[in-house]
Design a protein around this motif. Structure first.
Motif, PDB file in Angstrom:
ATOM      1  N   GLY A 118       2.983  -5.841   7.680  1.00 42.34           N
ATOM      2  CA  GLY A 118       3.555  -7.071   7.159  1.00 42.34           C
ATOM      3  C   GLY A 118       4.988  -6.831   6.757  1.00 42.34           C
ATOM      4  N   SER A 119       5.569  -7.809   6.135  1.00 44.38           N
ATOM      5  CA  SER A 119       6.980  -7.707   5.782  1.00 44.38           C
ATOM      6  C   SER A 119       7.137  -7.357   4.307  1.00 44.38           C
ATOM      7  N   SER A 120       8.335  -6.907   3.987  1.00 45.86           N
ATOM      8  CA  SER A 120       8.755  -6.659   2.607  1.00 45.86           C
ATOM      9  C   SER A 120       7.920  -5.595   1.914  1.00 45.86           C
ATOM     10  N   PHE A 121       7.542  -4.562   2.658  1.00 40.48           N
ATOM     11  CA  PHE A 121       6.748  -3.473   2.059  1.00 40.48           C
ATOM     12  C   PHE A 121       7.405  -2.946   0.790  1.00 40.48           C
ATOM     13  N   SER A 122       8.708  -2.776   0.836  1.00 41.62           N
ATOM     14  CA  SER A 122       9.403  -2.140  -0.287  1.00 41.62           C
ATOM     15  C   SER A 122       9.296  -2.947  -1.575  1.00 41.62           C
ATOM     16  N   SER A 123       9.002  -4.233  -1.474  1.00 41.34           N
ATOM     17  CA  SER A 123       8.948  -5.072  -2.671  1.00 41.34           C
ATOM     18  C   SER A 123       7.576  -5.084  -3.329  1.00 41.34           C
ATOM     19  N   TYR A 124       6.623  -4.436  -2.713  1.00 41.45           N
ATOM     20  CA  TYR A 124       5.251  -4.453  -3.226  1.00 41.45           C
ATOM     21  C   TYR A 124       4.936  -3.264  -4.122  1.00 41.45           C
ATOM     22  N   ALA A 125       4.251  -3.545  -5.197  1.00 36.16           N
ATOM     23  CA  ALA A 125       3.547  -2.495  -5.930  1.00 36.16           C
ATOM     24  C   ALA A 125       2.274  -2.181  -5.141  1.00 36.16           C
ATOM     25  N   LEU A 126       1.931  -0.924  -5.127  1.00 32.35           N
ATOM     26  CA  LEU A 126       0.774  -0.471  -4.345  1.00 32.35           C
ATOM     27  C   LEU A 126      -0.179   0.294  -5.241  1.00 32.35           C
ATOM     28  N   GLY A 127      -1.398   0.398  -4.802  1.00 34.61           N
ATOM     29  CA  GLY A 127      -2.331   1.144  -5.629  1.00 34.61           C
ATOM     30  C   GLY A 127      -3.664   1.361  -4.961  1.00 34.61           C
ATOM     31  N   TRP A 128      -4.530   1.978  -5.720  1.00 36.49           N
ATOM     32  CA  TRP A 128      -5.892   2.230  -5.283  1.00 36.49           C
ATOM     33  C   TRP A 128      -6.847   1.856  -6.411  1.00 36.49           C
ATOM     34  N   PHE A 129      -7.970   1.284  -6.037  1.00 35.54           N
ATOM     35  CA  PHE A 129      -9.048   1.129  -6.982  1.00 35.54           C
ATOM     36  C   PHE A 129     -10.337   1.540  -6.293  1.00 35.54           C
ATOM     37  N   ARG A 130     -11.384   1.704  -7.055  1.00 36.13           N
ATOM     38  CA  ARG A 130     -12.645   2.169  -6.480  1.00 36.13           C
ATOM     39  C   ARG A 130     -13.812   1.398  -7.074  1.00 36.13           C
ATOM     40  N   GLN A 131     -14.891   1.426  -6.347  1.00 38.59           N
ATOM     41  CA  GLN A 131     -16.107   0.790  -6.818  1.00 38.59           C
ATOM     42  C   GLN A 131     -17.296   1.595  -6.353  1.00 38.59           C
ATOM     43  N   ALA A 132     -18.074   2.043  -7.307  1.00 36.95           N
ATOM     44  CA  ALA A 132     -19.306   2.775  -7.019  1.00 36.95           C
ATOM     45  C   ALA A 132     -20.462   1.791  -7.029  1.00 36.95           C
ATOM     46  N   PRO A 133     -21.551   2.094  -6.345  1.00 34.67           N
ATOM     47  CA  PRO A 133     -22.702   1.190  -6.317  1.00 34.67           C
ATOM     48  C   PRO A 133     -23.191   0.849  -7.716  1.00 34.67           C
ATOM     49  N   GLY A 134     -23.350  -0.421  -7.975  1.00 33.44           N
ATOM     50  CA  GLY A 134     -23.862  -0.867  -9.260  1.00 33.44           C
ATOM     51  C   GLY A 134     -22.862  -0.827 -10.393  1.00 33.44           C
ATOM     52  N   ARG A 135     -21.610  -0.524 -10.062  1.00 34.09           N
ATOM     53  CA  ARG A 135     -20.605  -0.429 -11.109  1.00 34.09           C
ATOM     54  C   ARG A 135     -19.462  -1.399 -10.831  1.00 34.09           C
ATOM     55  N   GLU A 136     -18.700  -1.669 -11.854  1.00 31.46           N
ATOM     56  CA  GLU A 136     -17.577  -2.582 -11.715  1.00 31.46           C
ATOM     57  C   GLU A 136     -16.410  -1.891 -10.999  1.00 31.46           C
ATOM     58  N   ARG A 137     -15.549  -2.715 -10.451  1.00 29.23           N
ATOM     59  CA  ARG A 137     -14.329  -2.225  -9.825  1.00 29.23           C
ATOM     60  C   ARG A 137     -13.486  -1.508 -10.879  1.00 29.23           C
ATOM     61  N   GLU A 138     -12.870  -0.394 -10.479  1.00 26.68           N
ATOM     62  CA  GLU A 138     -12.136   0.442 -11.432  1.00 26.68           C
ATOM     63  C   GLU A 138     -10.765   0.808 -10.872  1.00 26.68           C
ATOM     64  N   PHE A 139      -9.744   0.553 -11.628  1.00 24.76           N
ATOM     65  CA  PHE A 139      -8.396   0.957 -11.263  1.00 24.76           C
ATOM     66  C   PHE A 139      -8.316   2.477 -11.183  1.00 24.76           C
ATOM     67  N   VAL A 140      -7.587   2.987 -10.193  1.00 29.74           N
ATOM     68  CA  VAL A 140      -7.414   4.426 -10.033  1.00 29.74           C
ATOM     69  C   VAL A 140      -5.946   4.814 -10.224  1.00 29.74           C
ATOM     70  N   ALA A 141      -5.066   4.224  -9.446  1.00 35.26           N
ATOM     71  CA  ALA A 141      -3.657   4.611  -9.501  1.00 35.26           C
ATOM     72  C   ALA A 141      -2.788   3.489  -8.953  1.00 35.26           C
ATOM     73  N   SER A 142      -1.549   3.470  -9.412  1.00 39.99           N
ATOM     74  CA  SER A 142      -0.591   2.496  -8.896  1.00 39.99           C
ATOM     75  C   SER A 142       0.782   3.142  -8.790  1.00 39.99           C
ATOM     76  N   ILE A 143       1.618   2.546  -7.969  1.00 35.73           N
ATOM     77  CA  ILE A 143       2.994   2.990  -7.846  1.00 35.73           C
ATOM     78  C   ILE A 143       3.871   1.754  -7.688  1.00 35.73           C
ATOM     79  N   ARG A 144       4.942   1.728  -8.399  1.00 37.97           N
ATOM     80  CA  ARG A 144       5.813   0.553  -8.403  1.00 37.97           C
ATOM     81  C   ARG A 144       6.602   0.464  -7.102  1.00 37.97           C
ATOM     82  N   ARG A 145       7.274  -0.629  -6.939  1.00 37.10           N
ATOM     83  CA  ARG A 145       7.975  -0.906  -5.697  1.00 37.10           C
ATOM     84  C   ARG A 145       9.041   0.133  -5.388  1.00 37.10           C
ATOM     85  N   ALA A 146       9.499   0.130  -4.167  1.00 37.15           N
ATOM     86  CA  ALA A 146      10.507   1.074  -3.714  1.00 37.15           C
ATOM     87  C   ALA A 146      11.733   1.010  -4.603  1.00 37.15           C
TER      88      ALA A 146
END
Length: 123
Positions: free
Chosen positions: A25-53
């Motif tokens: 897509g466009s404007s990659f540099s303007s996006y904050a990016l990150g990862w989250f995870r979800q284990a079976p039977g558990r809520e979604r959990e933030f893992v890591a983020s990185i701010r825009r370029a």
């Protein structure tokens, strides 16, 4: 925007894995990016983020801090999650995330997310 995650797998406790996520897509540099995870039977959990370029400050959840490392390659439109010293409790589906608002990534409710890539850590 589309996100394509890869790199999951089965690893023994104490091992390492690197997850990759391709941003289309466009404007990659303007996006904050990150990862989250979800284990079976558990809520979604933030893992890591990185701010825009140009800023690129990283943040981590307490359970992964000092073990995981997030990075971005602005030339390749990629985001990575290097996971070290893996523990069985890290077992989950991992999702990459993108949003122009950092907080949406941190609360694991981004505008865009990739399909999950499964990480299984055996004891």
């Amino acid at each position: 925007v589309q996100l394509q995650a890869s790199g999951g797998g089965l690893v023994q406790a104490g091992g390492s894995l690197t997850l990759s996520c391709a941003f289309t897509g466009s404007s990659f540099s303007s996006y904050a990016l990150g990862w989250f995870r979800q284990a079976p039977g558990r809520e979604r959990e933030f893992v890591a983020s990185i701010r825009r370029a140009g800023i690129e400050t990283a943040s981590y959840s307490h359970p992964v801090k000092d073990r995981f490392w997030i990075s971005r390659d602005n030339a390749k439109n990629m985001v990575y999650l290097q996971m070290n010293s893996l523990k069985p409790e890290d077992t989950a589906d991992y999702y990459c995330a993108a949003d122009q608002i950092l907080n949406n990534v941190i609360v694991a409710a981004p505008a865009y997310r990739g399909q999950g890539t499964q990480v299984t850590v055996s004891s």
